[in-house]
Scaffold this motif. Sequence first.
Motif, PDB file in Angstrom:
ATOM      1  N   ALA A 228      17.768 -67.664  53.990  1.00  0.00           N
ATOM      2  CA  ALA A 228      18.260 -66.594  54.850  1.00  0.00           C
ATOM      3  C   ALA A 228      17.103 -65.649  55.257  1.00  0.00           C
ATOM      4  N   LEU A 229      16.314 -65.351  54.176  1.00  0.00           N
ATOM      5  CA  LEU A 229      14.987 -64.637  54.431  1.00  0.00           C
ATOM      6  C   LEU A 229      14.351 -65.311  55.389  1.00  0.00           C
ATOM      7  N   ALA A 230      13.972 -66.662  55.420  1.00  0.00           N
ATOM      8  CA  ALA A 230      13.369 -67.331  56.247  1.00  0.00           C
ATOM      9  C   ALA A 230      13.627 -67.673  57.609  1.00  0.00           C
ATOM     10  N   GLY A 231      15.056 -67.241  57.909  1.00  0.00           N
ATOM     11  CA  GLY A 231      15.583 -66.987  59.294  1.00  0.00           C
ATOM     12  C   GLY A 231      16.658 -68.284  59.686  1.00  0.00           C
ATOM     13  N   LEU A 232      16.975 -68.996  58.691  1.00  0.00           N
ATOM     14  CA  LEU A 232      17.800 -70.379  58.743  1.00  0.00           C
ATOM     15  C   LEU A 232      19.311 -69.797  59.210  1.00  0.00           C
ATOM     16  N   GLY A 233      19.761 -68.725  58.891  1.00  0.00           N
ATOM     17  CA  GLY A 233      20.879 -68.375  59.273  1.00  0.00           C
ATOM     18  C   GLY A 233      21.772 -67.363  58.644  1.00  0.00           C
ATOM     19  N   ILE A 234      22.887 -67.095  58.528  1.00  0.00           N
ATOM     20  CA  ILE A 234      23.706 -66.142  57.943  1.00  0.00           C
ATOM     21  C   ILE A 234      24.409 -66.611  56.669  1.00  0.00           C
ATOM     22  N   ALA A 235      24.317 -65.957  55.536  1.00  0.00           N
ATOM     23  CA  ALA A 235      24.583 -65.928  54.402  1.00  0.00           C
ATOM     24  C   ALA A 235      25.479 -65.097  53.638  1.00  0.00           C
ATOM     25  N   LEU A 236      26.677 -65.164  53.092  1.00  0.00           N
ATOM     26  CA  LEU A 236      27.726 -64.597  52.504  1.00  0.00           C
ATOM     27  C   LEU A 236      27.190 -64.665  51.065  1.00  0.00           C
ATOM     28  N   LEU A 237      26.656 -63.559  50.396  1.00  0.00           N
ATOM     29  CA  LEU A 237      26.137 -63.506  49.155  1.00  0.00           C
ATOM     30  C   LEU A 237      26.586 -62.112  48.514  1.00  0.00           C
ATOM     31  N   PRO A 238      26.664 -62.225  47.007  1.00  0.00           N
ATOM     32  CA  PRO A 238      26.857 -60.895  46.129  1.00  0.00           C
ATOM     33  C   PRO A 238      25.955 -60.280  46.261  1.00  0.00           C
ATOM     34  N   THR A 239      26.100 -58.761  46.230  1.00  0.00           N
ATOM     35  CA  THR A 239      25.132 -57.753  46.361  1.00  0.00           C
ATOM     36  C   THR A 239      24.001 -58.001  45.445  1.00  0.00           C
ATOM     37  N   PHE A 240      24.291 -58.311  44.202  1.00  0.00           N
ATOM     38  CA  PHE A 240      23.132 -58.501  43.221  1.00  0.00           C
ATOM     39  C   PHE A 240      22.285 -59.642  43.442  1.00  0.00           C
ATOM     40  N   PHE A 241      22.285 -60.383  44.692  1.00  0.00           N
ATOM     41  CA  PHE A 241      21.180 -61.185  44.998  1.00  0.00           C
ATOM     42  C   PHE A 241      20.620 -60.753  46.238  1.00  0.00           C
ATOM     43  N   THR A 242      21.147 -59.458  46.807  1.00  0.00           N
ATOM     44  CA  THR A 242      20.476 -59.223  48.217  1.00  0.00           C
ATOM     45  C   THR A 242      20.015 -57.753  48.296  1.00  0.00           C
ATOM     46  N   TYR A 243      20.310 -57.043  47.138  1.00  0.00           N
ATOM     47  CA  TYR A 243      20.286 -55.394  47.310  1.00  0.00           C
ATOM     48  C   TYR A 243      18.981 -55.037  47.597  1.00  0.00           C
ATOM     49  N   ARG A 244      17.926 -55.497  47.003  1.00  0.00           N
ATOM     50  CA  ARG A 244      16.580 -55.036  47.193  1.00  0.00           C
ATOM     51  C   ARG A 244      16.131 -55.603  48.472  1.00  0.00           C
ATOM     52  N   GLU A 245      16.596 -56.785  49.150  1.00  0.00           N
ATOM     53  CA  GLU A 245      16.158 -56.975  50.443  1.00  0.00           C
ATOM     54  C   GLU A 245      16.609 -56.296  51.400  1.00  0.00           C
ATOM     55  N   ILE A 246      17.947 -55.846  51.179  1.00  0.00           N
ATOM     56  CA  ILE A 246      18.676 -54.822  52.034  1.00  0.00           C
ATOM     57  C   ILE A 246      18.115 -53.844  52.262  1.00  0.00           C
ATOM     58  N   ARG A 247      17.576 -53.158  51.052  1.00  0.00           N
ATOM     59  CA  ARG A 247      16.954 -51.925  51.026  1.00  0.00           C
ATOM     60  C   ARG A 247      15.421 -51.790  51.767  1.00  0.00           C
ATOM     61  N   ASP A 248      15.111 -53.044  51.413  1.00  0.00           N
ATOM     62  CA  ASP A 248      13.358 -53.122  52.060  1.00  0.00           C
ATOM     63  C   ASP A 248      13.532 -53.590  53.557  1.00  0.00           C
ATOM     64  N   GLY A 249      14.713 -53.798  54.101  1.00  0.00           N
ATOM     65  CA  GLY A 249      14.804 -54.277  55.211  1.00  0.00           C
ATOM     66  C   GLY A 249      14.472 -55.656  55.686  1.00  0.00           C
ATOM     67  N   THR A 250      14.064 -56.507  54.871  1.00  0.00           N
ATOM     68  CA  THR A 250      13.903 -58.161  54.876  1.00  0.00           C
ATOM     69  C   THR A 250      15.163 -58.873  55.092  1.00  0.00           C
ATOM     70  N   LEU A 251      16.188 -58.366  54.732  1.00  0.00           N
ATOM     71  CA  LEU A 251      17.526 -58.633  55.080  1.00  0.00           C
ATOM     72  C   LEU A 251      18.537 -57.614  55.843  1.00  0.00           C
ATOM     73  N   VAL A 252      19.205 -58.196  56.511  1.00  0.00           N
ATOM     74  CA  VAL A 252      20.136 -57.024  57.416  1.00  0.00           C
ATOM     75  C   VAL A 252      21.702 -57.453  57.012  1.00  0.00           C
ATOM     76  N   GLU A 253      22.385 -56.330  56.395  1.00  0.00           N
ATOM     77  CA  GLU A 253      23.675 -56.702  56.222  1.00  0.00           C
ATOM     78  C   GLU A 253      24.596 -56.523  57.547  1.00  0.00           C
ATOM     79  N   VAL A 254      24.967 -57.643  57.842  1.00  0.00           N
ATOM     80  CA  VAL A 254      25.809 -57.649  59.005  1.00  0.00           C
ATOM     81  C   VAL A 254      27.324 -57.405  58.949  1.00  0.00           C
ATOM     82  N   ASP A 255      27.796 -56.340  59.831  1.00  0.00           N
ATOM     83  CA  ASP A 255      29.076 -55.834  59.699  1.00  0.00           C
ATOM     84  C   ASP A 255      29.741 -56.443  60.834  1.00  0.00           C
ATOM     85  N   VAL A 256      30.986 -56.851  60.650  1.00  0.00           N
ATOM     86  CA  VAL A 256      31.963 -57.613  61.578  1.00  0.00           C
ATOM     87  C   VAL A 256      33.295 -56.819  61.357  1.00  0.00           C
ATOM     88  N   GLY A 257      33.284 -55.763  60.891  1.00  0.00           N
ATOM     89  CA  GLY A 257      34.662 -54.858  61.016  1.00  0.00           C
ATOM     90  C   GLY A 257      35.424 -55.062  60.055  1.00  0.00           C
TER      91      GLY A 257
END
Length: 299
Positions: A228-257
């Motif tokens: 996902a960091l490489a730009g391949l697509g969207i991933a559905l992942l637990p926050t314990f995998f992604t919290y650092r990347e979301i904080r630093d902006g290298t991954l964006v949390e996608v809100d679909v409502g």
Amino acid sequence: MMKLDGIAAFVATVDEGSISAASRRLGLAKSVVSERLAELERTLGMTLLQRSTRSLALTNAGQMLLPRAQRILRELEEASAELDASSGKLAGPLRVSAPVGFGVLHLGPPIGQFLLDNPDIQMSLELDDSFVDAATGGFDAVLRHGAIGDSRLIARRLAMSRRVLVASPAYLARCGTPTSLADLEGHRGILYANRSGDWRFVTGAGTSVIRPKAALRVNNGLVMRDTALAGLGIALLPTFFTYREIRDGTLVEVDVGWPAEGAELFLTYPRDHGAAAKIRALGDSLRRSFGDPPYWERP
């Protein structure tokens, strides 16, 4: 008379599938395990395992002996654990299984602290992304991410975790940002291979299921995050995998409502397990280390 070390070598070899793996589990040289197996077979006057260069197979005699040998070892361990617990001492072996990604990211320091606090416990930690049956898999306890629907098991909650949709800024700039569940159908998904590729969301009408087009299927959450960091697509992942990347902006949390189905972390073990005191102590130690809410869920 059968010796206990021969019985232990036999059970470990069957459980692990090879003498080499059994020697690692027991902390012995391969030659020692082989000799203990041979001595057990000489004592019984029969072959228990058919050996080849690539595999081991139980003979009829081995199949008859195995459940009794497992019961002998289990009852000895339970008796030892009960005696230790009654004296307030936590000691002896503790075999634990956990998922690879979570273990790599989050278990090292907490396990180290637990063993420093309980130096008489000899822990074996095995990281495995395949399904491990806590009741029959040869482990005292199994750490799982997700619901536990097994009446044979006790499940001690360790921490909460959300699942979130994430993508790189580059992917979203190239393919657009979905804003609804319907939008997701047209996007490329990085999917977890060890379960259904469906994405489930909690909506006002119940549960909605999305089946994205698979850009990749893989059985490891760290690889999902990195692709996902490489730009391949969207991933559905637990926050314990992604919290650092979301904080630093290298991954964006996608809100679909609507939120994705969550999944908590549990430490599971069989009912009436003789090592229950050690497992409860491990669970308490991990909860203290993760915090409530856990550090990966804090703003």
